[in-house]
Design a protein around this motif. Structure first.
Motif, PDB file in Angstrom:
ATOM      1  N   ILE A  44       0.840  -1.197   0.000  1.00  0.00           N
ATOM      2  CA  ILE A  44       0.000   0.000   0.000  1.00  0.00           C
ATOM      3  C   ILE A  44       0.876   1.249   0.000  1.00  0.00           C
ATOM      4  N   VAL A  45       0.474   2.237  -0.779  1.00  0.00           N
ATOM      5  CA  VAL A  45       1.218   3.490  -0.870  1.00  0.00           C
ATOM      6  C   VAL A  45       0.465   4.618  -0.172  1.00  0.00           C
ATOM      7  N   CYS A  46      -0.814   4.788  -0.527  1.00  0.00           N
ATOM      8  CA  CYS A  46      -1.585   5.905  -0.008  1.00  0.00           C
ATOM      9  C   CYS A  46      -3.047   5.709  -0.392  1.00  0.00           C
ATOM     10  N   HIS A  47      -3.827   6.740  -0.213  1.00  0.00           N
ATOM     11  CA  HIS A  47      -5.219   6.756  -0.654  1.00  0.00           C
ATOM     12  C   HIS A  47      -5.331   7.743  -1.809  1.00  0.00           C
ATOM     13  N   GLU A  48      -6.290   7.506  -2.687  1.00  0.00           N
ATOM     14  CA  GLU A  48      -6.495   8.434  -3.813  1.00  0.00           C
ATOM     15  C   GLU A  48      -6.657   9.871  -3.357  1.00  0.00           C
ATOM     16  N   SER A  49      -7.258  10.068  -2.213  1.00  0.00           N
ATOM     17  CA  SER A  49      -7.478  11.426  -1.712  1.00  0.00           C
ATOM     18  C   SER A  49      -6.182  12.119  -1.323  1.00  0.00           C
ATOM     19  N   ASP A  50      -5.091  11.358  -1.161  1.00  0.00           N
ATOM     20  CA  ASP A  50      -3.790  11.961  -0.848  1.00  0.00           C
ATOM     21  C   ASP A  50      -3.141  12.581  -2.079  1.00  0.00           C
ATOM     22  N   ILE A  51      -3.569  12.172  -3.266  1.00  0.00           N
ATOM     23  CA  ILE A  51      -2.992  12.694  -4.508  1.00  0.00           C
ATOM     24  C   ILE A  51      -4.139  13.078  -5.451  1.00  0.00           C
ATOM     25  N   PRO A  52      -4.892  14.134  -5.102  1.00  0.00           N
ATOM     26  CA  PRO A  52      -6.122  14.446  -5.831  1.00  0.00           C
ATOM     27  C   PRO A  52      -5.925  15.177  -7.151  1.00  0.00           C
ATOM     28  N   SER A  53      -4.790  15.882  -7.323  1.00  0.00           N
ATOM     29  CA  SER A  53      -4.639  16.791  -8.464  1.00  0.00           C
ATOM     30  C   SER A  53      -3.498  16.352  -9.382  1.00  0.00           C
ATOM     31  N   PRO A  54      -3.557  16.737 -10.662  1.00  0.00           N
ATOM     32  CA  PRO A  54      -2.444  16.433 -11.574  1.00  0.00           C
ATOM     33  C   PRO A  54      -1.121  16.937 -11.016  1.00  0.00           C
ATOM     34  N   GLY A  55      -0.118  16.096 -11.068  1.00  0.00           N
ATOM     35  CA  GLY A  55       1.196  16.450 -10.554  1.00  0.00           C
ATOM     36  C   GLY A  55       1.440  15.998  -9.131  1.00  0.00           C
ATOM     37  N   ASP A  56       0.386  15.635  -8.393  1.00  0.00           N
ATOM     38  CA  ASP A  56       0.581  15.134  -7.035  1.00  0.00           C
ATOM     39  C   ASP A  56       1.264  13.765  -7.080  1.00  0.00           C
ATOM     40  N   ALA A  95       8.242  12.088   1.104  1.00  0.00           N
ATOM     41  CA  ALA A  95       7.095  11.194   1.052  1.00  0.00           C
ATOM     42  C   ALA A  95       6.043  11.630   0.051  1.00  0.00           C
ATOM     43  N   SER A  96       5.963  12.929  -0.242  1.00  0.00           N
ATOM     44  CA  SER A  96       4.911  13.412  -1.140  1.00  0.00           C
ATOM     45  C   SER A  96       5.281  14.773  -1.665  1.00  0.00           C
ATOM     46  N   GLY A  97       4.571  15.188  -2.722  1.00  0.00           N
ATOM     47  CA  GLY A  97       4.810  16.496  -3.300  1.00  0.00           C
ATOM     48  C   GLY A  97       3.936  16.704  -4.517  1.00  0.00           C
ATOM     49  N   CYS A  98       4.234  17.774  -5.252  1.00  0.00           N
ATOM     50  CA  CYS A  98       3.498  18.096  -6.469  1.00  0.00           C
ATOM     51  C   CYS A  98       4.458  18.742  -7.459  1.00  0.00           C
ATOM     52  N   ALA A  99       4.355  18.365  -8.732  1.00  0.00           N
ATOM     53  CA  ALA A  99       5.266  18.900  -9.742  1.00  0.00           C
ATOM     54  C   ALA A  99       4.572  18.935 -11.101  1.00  0.00           C
ATOM     55  N   ARG A 100       4.900  19.938 -11.897  1.00  0.00           N
ATOM     56  CA  ARG A 100       4.372  19.990 -13.264  1.00  0.00           C
ATOM     57  C   ARG A 100       5.120  19.032 -14.167  1.00  0.00           C
ATOM     58  N   LYS A 101       6.413  18.865 -13.890  1.00  0.00           N
ATOM     59  CA  LYS A 101       7.261  17.894 -14.584  1.00  0.00           C
ATOM     60  C   LYS A 101       8.119  17.204 -13.532  1.00  0.00           C
ATOM     61  N   LEU A 102       8.607  16.021 -13.856  1.00  0.00           N
ATOM     62  CA  LEU A 102       9.506  15.305 -12.963  1.00  0.00           C
ATOM     63  C   LEU A 102      10.926  15.508 -13.481  1.00  0.00           C
ATOM     64  N   VAL A 103      11.704  16.289 -12.748  1.00  0.00           N
ATOM     65  CA  VAL A 103      13.024  16.710 -13.202  1.00  0.00           C
ATOM     66  C   VAL A 103      14.096  16.100 -12.308  1.00  0.00           C
ATOM     67  N   CYS A 104      15.008  15.368 -12.898  1.00  0.00           N
ATOM     68  CA  CYS A 104      16.104  14.773 -12.143  1.00  0.00           C
ATOM     69  C   CYS A 104      17.042  15.881 -11.652  1.00  0.00           C
ATOM     70  N   PRO A 105      17.380  15.913 -10.360  1.00  0.00           N
ATOM     71  CA  PRO A 105      18.238  16.979  -9.835  1.00  0.00           C
ATOM     72  C   PRO A 105      19.706  16.840 -10.214  1.00  0.00           C
ATOM     73  N   TYR A 106      20.085  15.729 -10.868  1.00  0.00           N
ATOM     74  CA  TYR A 106      21.493  15.500 -11.203  1.00  0.00           C
ATOM     75  C   TYR A 106      21.848  16.171 -12.531  1.00  0.00           C
ATOM     76  N   HIS A 107      21.159  15.822 -13.621  1.00  0.00           N
ATOM     77  CA  HIS A 107      21.465  16.381 -14.934  1.00  0.00           C
ATOM     78  C   HIS A 107      20.241  16.974 -15.628  1.00  0.00           C
TER      79      HIS A 107
END
Length: 389
Positions: A44-56, A95-107
């Motif tokens: 189990i990871v979470c509940h749908e209500s924990d990630i309600p919006s695009p990018g969550d 543990a959680s967050g929201c992003a418009r894109k998933l960007v690797c912090p290395y390169h």
């Protein structure tokens, strides 16, 4: 105490005996468990209500993997390993967050929310490669009644919904889809093997001995049973007021719950899904608890409570009292599993007989021996056994 067990073939030559103590501390056995038990199991990871919006997004780290569940711009939930396809860096932290894109912090390799590789800085400097083939690595995801599960390896085993089929009618009244988190995920390290936590969770015999609070609440109504993929435990609150303040006030203040049938108004219900995920279902809230292996002798318990919208003062008080009651139960259980882990290190102990009432533990031992046959040996085999067994 009532006990029931589903029909199962009695093929285990050590049927009626516990798993040997060496399996609760052996490094090679632990590595076999990670590959044969945990990689193909639903977590189990979470509940749908924990990630309600695009990018969550929400993450889960276990057996050396980091998994992230992301809601795309199309509102679809997807699961990926939290690993950049360039140099293997972790992409998101926490543990959680929201992003418009998933960007690797290395390169700064950049991925769309659906996992596709969207951008590579200085792309002209790379040899020609298939950009479409370097998206994030996806893993299997299932949403069961609003709760989000993942598994690393699909071995053809049942879905979560299939695992819970025998109990869907029991779960249906609790409106799981509409639940929302009460607080945050709590991580509780324990210096014990993960199996000790699960053994204790499904053990009904210790309730009248080691949990006086639960005994005051349930009396003799506590029961256990084992299905193929799920253990069930249950108890009904007694009408006689408890001498303990928290328990007595919980009995008194727990209000009627309109969406539950009469027989569930004072009913506590527990499910353990193979191998390590549990739901504690109360009239006032629903908790999940998950014990994740860290090493042969260390684990972490991951848990959180979910509730339905209810602003009644009595309900808020009942939820607080529930926490007080179960905080004491958790402390008692921690002491118990610590004692067992320490005792298993003794040269005088190897296996122990199981009562006919220990139906959940009998079933667990049988299944683990089927998956890892070395557990049929009372003493640790010679190193290297896992390469051939």
């Amino acid at each position: 105490m009532a006990t029931q067990v589903a029909d199962a073939p009695m093929t285990d030559p050590l049927e009626g005996w516990s798993l040997p103590a060496w399996t609760y501390s052996d490094t090679e056995f632990f590595e076999a468990e990670k590959e044969r038990v945990f990689a193909p199991s639903w977590q189990i990871v979470c509940h749908e209500s924990d990630i309600p919006s695009p990018g969550d997004w929400h993450t889960l780290d276990y057996i050396g993997e980091s998994v992230m569940v992301v809601r795309g711009t199309d509102r679809v939930l997807r699961a990926f390993t939290n690993v950049c396809r360039h140099r293997g860096s972790r992409i998101v932290d926490g543990a959680s967050g929201c992003a418009r894109k998933l960007v690797c912090p290395y390169h700064a390799w950049t991925y769309d929310l659906d996992g596709r590789l969207a951008g590579v800085p200085d792309s002209a400097s790379y040899p020609v490669f298939d950009k479409a083939g370097l998206g994030l690595s996806s893993i299997q995801i299932e949403v069961w009644r609003g709760f989000v599960f993942v598994r690393l390896v699909d071995d053809g085993g049942p879905t979560v919904a299939q695992m819970m089929t025998p109990y869907e009618h029991m779960v249906a009244p609790y409106s799981f889809h509409d639940l929302k988190a009460l607080g945050r995920v709590t991580m509780r390290p324990r210096e014990v093997n993960w199996k000790n936590i699960g053994d204790n969770y499904s053990d009904g015999l210790h309730i009248p001995v080691a949990h006086p609070g639960l005994t005051r609440l349930f009396g003799r109504s506590y029961g256990v049973e084992a299905e193929a993929n799920v253990d069930r435990m249950w108890g009904d609150l007694m009408d006689a007021p408890s001498p303990n303040w928290s328990e007595r006030m919980y009995q008194r203040l727990l209000p009627p719950v309109p969406h539950l049938p009469p027989e569930r108004q004072r009913h506590w219900l527990y499910f353990k899904l193979w191998p390590n995920v549990a739901f504690d279902i109360y009239p006032d809230q629903v908790d999940f608890m998950q014990w994740l292996p860290v090493s042969p002798t260390a684990s972490v318990i991951r848990e959180i409570s979910y509730v339905l919208d209810d602003d009644r003062r009595e309900m808020k008080a009942a939820r607080y009292l529930n926490w007080r009651i179960n905080r004491e139960v958790n402390a008692e259980d921690t002491a118990l599993i610590t004692r067992v882990q320490a005792g298993m290190a003794s040269r005088s102990f190897s296996i122990g007989p199981l009562s006919d009432k220990e139906v959940c533990l009998r079933h667990f031992c049988r299944r683990l021996r089927q998956i890892i046959p070395a557990a049929r040996s009372e003493h640790s085999p010679a190193p290297g056994w896992s390469r051939t067994a």
